[in-house]
Design a protein around this motif. Sequence first.
Motif, PDB file in Angstrom:
ATOM      1  N   VAL A  53       0.841  -1.201   0.000  1.00 23.54           N
ATOM      2  CA  VAL A  53       0.000   0.000   0.000  1.00 23.54           C
ATOM      3  C   VAL A  53       0.875   1.250   0.000  1.00 23.54           C
ATOM      4  CG1 VAL A  53      -1.741   1.293   1.304  1.00 23.54           C
ATOM      5  CG2 VAL A  53      -1.897  -1.182   1.148  1.00 23.54           C
TER       6      VAL A  53
ATOM      7  N   LEU B   4       3.988   1.453  -0.979  1.00 22.76           N
ATOM      8  CA  LEU B   4       4.715   1.543  -2.246  1.00 22.76           C
ATOM      9  C   LEU B   4       3.834   2.162  -3.331  1.00 22.76           C
ATOM     10  CD1 LEU B   4       7.401   0.950  -3.524  1.00 22.76           C
ATOM     11  CD2 LEU B   4       6.716  -1.405  -3.864  1.00 22.76           C
ATOM     12  N   PHE B   5       2.578   1.793  -3.295  1.00 17.12           N
ATOM     13  CA  PHE B   5       1.632   2.378  -4.252  1.00 17.12           C
ATOM     14  C   PHE B   5       1.550   3.889  -4.049  1.00 17.12           C
ATOM     15  CE2 PHE B   5      -2.816   3.552  -5.326  1.00 17.12           C
ATOM     16  CZ  PHE B   5      -2.717   3.390  -6.698  1.00 17.12           C
ATOM     17  N   GLU B   6       1.607   4.327  -2.805  1.00 16.13           N
ATOM     18  CA  GLU B   6       1.586   5.768  -2.534  1.00 16.13           C
ATOM     19  C   GLU B   6       2.775   6.473  -3.188  1.00 16.13           C
ATOM     20  OE1 GLU B   6      -0.349   8.317  -1.229  1.00 16.13           O
ATOM     21  OE2 GLU B   6      -1.648   6.659  -1.784  1.00 16.13           O
TER      22      GLU B   6
ATOM     23  N   VAL C 273       4.264   5.471  -5.894  1.00  7.97           N
ATOM     24  CA  VAL C 273       3.985   5.504  -7.337  1.00  7.97           C
ATOM     25  C   VAL C 273       3.091   6.712  -7.654  1.00  7.97           C
ATOM     26  CG1 VAL C 273       2.813   4.295  -9.218  1.00  7.97           C
ATOM     27  CG2 VAL C 273       4.254   3.018  -7.642  1.00  7.97           C
TER      28      VAL C 273
END
Lengths: 254, 87, 284
Positions: free
Chosen positions: B45, B47-49, B51
């Motif tokens: 989660v 890491l997605f932030e 991105v």
Amino acid sequence: MQAFFFPTGDALRLFGVWRGVEAARRVWVLCPPFAEEEKSARRVLTLIAQELEKRGESSLLFSFRGTGDSEGDFAAANLTAWREDLRAARDEVKKRAPHAEIALLGVRLGATLALLEAESLGAQTLVLIEPLLSGRSFLMQQSAKKQIRAQLTGEAEAKSDHSPSDDLDGWKLGAGMKTELSTLDLKREMPSFSRKAHIFQVGPRAEVAPPLQHFADGLNSQARAVVMPPFWNLIDYSDPAPLLDGLKSEVFDG
Amino acid sequence: MNTDTMNQLKTRLKKMIVERLFLAVAPADIADDAPLMETYDIDSVALFELVVGLEDEFGISLEDADFQVSAFQTVNSMADFVSKKAE
Amino acid sequence: MAEHALIFPNARGENLVGVFHEPLQTPRAAMVMLHGWSGTRCGPHQMLTRAARLFCEHNYAILRFDFAGRGDSDGDTELATLATMQGDARAAFAWMRAQTPAPLLVLGLCSGCEIAVASVEDSLGGAILWSAPVFAALPSEERAAKKRGANLKKYARKLLNPSTYAKILRGQIDTQAVSKAMAGGGGAASKNLESNQPGQLPRGFRNAALEKWRAFEAPRLQIYGGADPITPEALGWYRDNSGREADVALIEGANHSFYGLDWEHQVFERTLEWLGKWQREREK
């Protein structure tokens, strides 16, 4: 509180939860975000509904077709149909509370759809929480999310009849939805709304980001930054107090 | 990209990481070569932030073909990735 | 088939929102579905809604609902514990029993399995557990394991394949050691602390629930994702702490919440197969 199904124009049944009295002066239609984001955002929307109920206002929190408990096939859904669903939700409100003012509050894609329909639905209040400005960007982010998980855990790409890009973490993205999302761009095509909208940025930054500020300027409205994690993406619950406080001071108390 | 520009990029990246992940550290305290995932408990989660942060704050859009988690291993690798995408 | 929106109270008087799936014919069995810790009655990628619709087509009556403090239901999010959710599940069982005399099954997903374990009663006909974690473990350990996803890859590849999970079930692999290696040091504060404080478990809850689970003899099915880091430890735990051996299915390559259309389909198919077997055994 009442939980029920209500009809769409094409005879599907959408799931809704009504909070508050039917004789309320103002009734809010609460529009959830896209598919999986609804799971993480649902509790925050319920807390908003509860706050409104405390204030003597009412709300209808519903799910778009093919999502939540609403009928319909997600793979066959598209943004045009979801805009019709929003209209069906407004009609349900008018049936229950014929004299109430209509207010719309949406999160992410729900905010975008609320904006697109606000004028034609006669909304007198419009709250947009982190509206989705670019559908293409959203689709790319969804793809990244899937790749991150796959690469972190070593999980296999599901052997599937579905194209990987059409399987959004267990949601089958239909051609219509994909096309409409890919062309959705509020930065290029600004919908009109004759009243001021209340726009909330939710994220780590205390300053409103330039694209959202530009968007707000185009709507002749103010944007406000709420510093809290993006609740629609989280697995665990986060404290929604900053957003609730912002809504109270900027919208509900006004 | 010259050294000064690269250092400025790393400074911006560190600020973005701290802000996006609500980390209780000063951006300057993040070492360029510190393994981010292990040091700051970065999960999928979070890491997605990052991105989303690259897209929002650096104008970097990640196409399917060029996405690799390894680009997010350290500030150095992120800076390399951003500078290549910006070329 | 008909779907009914409904509201029913738990023992604390909080209103819980749910959906009842009513089959056209007299149901073969009734089933209450329990969602995960921070989920909703629809499940991740609408998995519980879809499963309920499919199972209802096969003549099962299904109730799905939001726990108190979750989804659309009343109640305080912060105060929910396995104990309050156990109470909600029992209210759901009672509601379902008032609708039909059909044998009652419970189906849990992720942390919903912990509620299923905590809620079993002798009269339940069986339990279906999708991605069941270790019951009432310190969640910080689990979270640490998940967060160290990159490091898990090598363990996952080695451990989470069909030939080795069979060894786990036979007790040939020390899952405690594996879990320690995977989870790191663990953590401190926990939703599973027993303290009698609001938002924490009543003292003695874990052991009392475990005692009932160990004595529970009805058939059970456990399904796990083959790439889910919790799988080895959880399989070992259930092997060591259950009164009856489970039927186990591993969905190759799948993650914890089966985030993929094909994985979801496999979970549904394996569950329907098991339900067929369950019914045949009851009819003997």
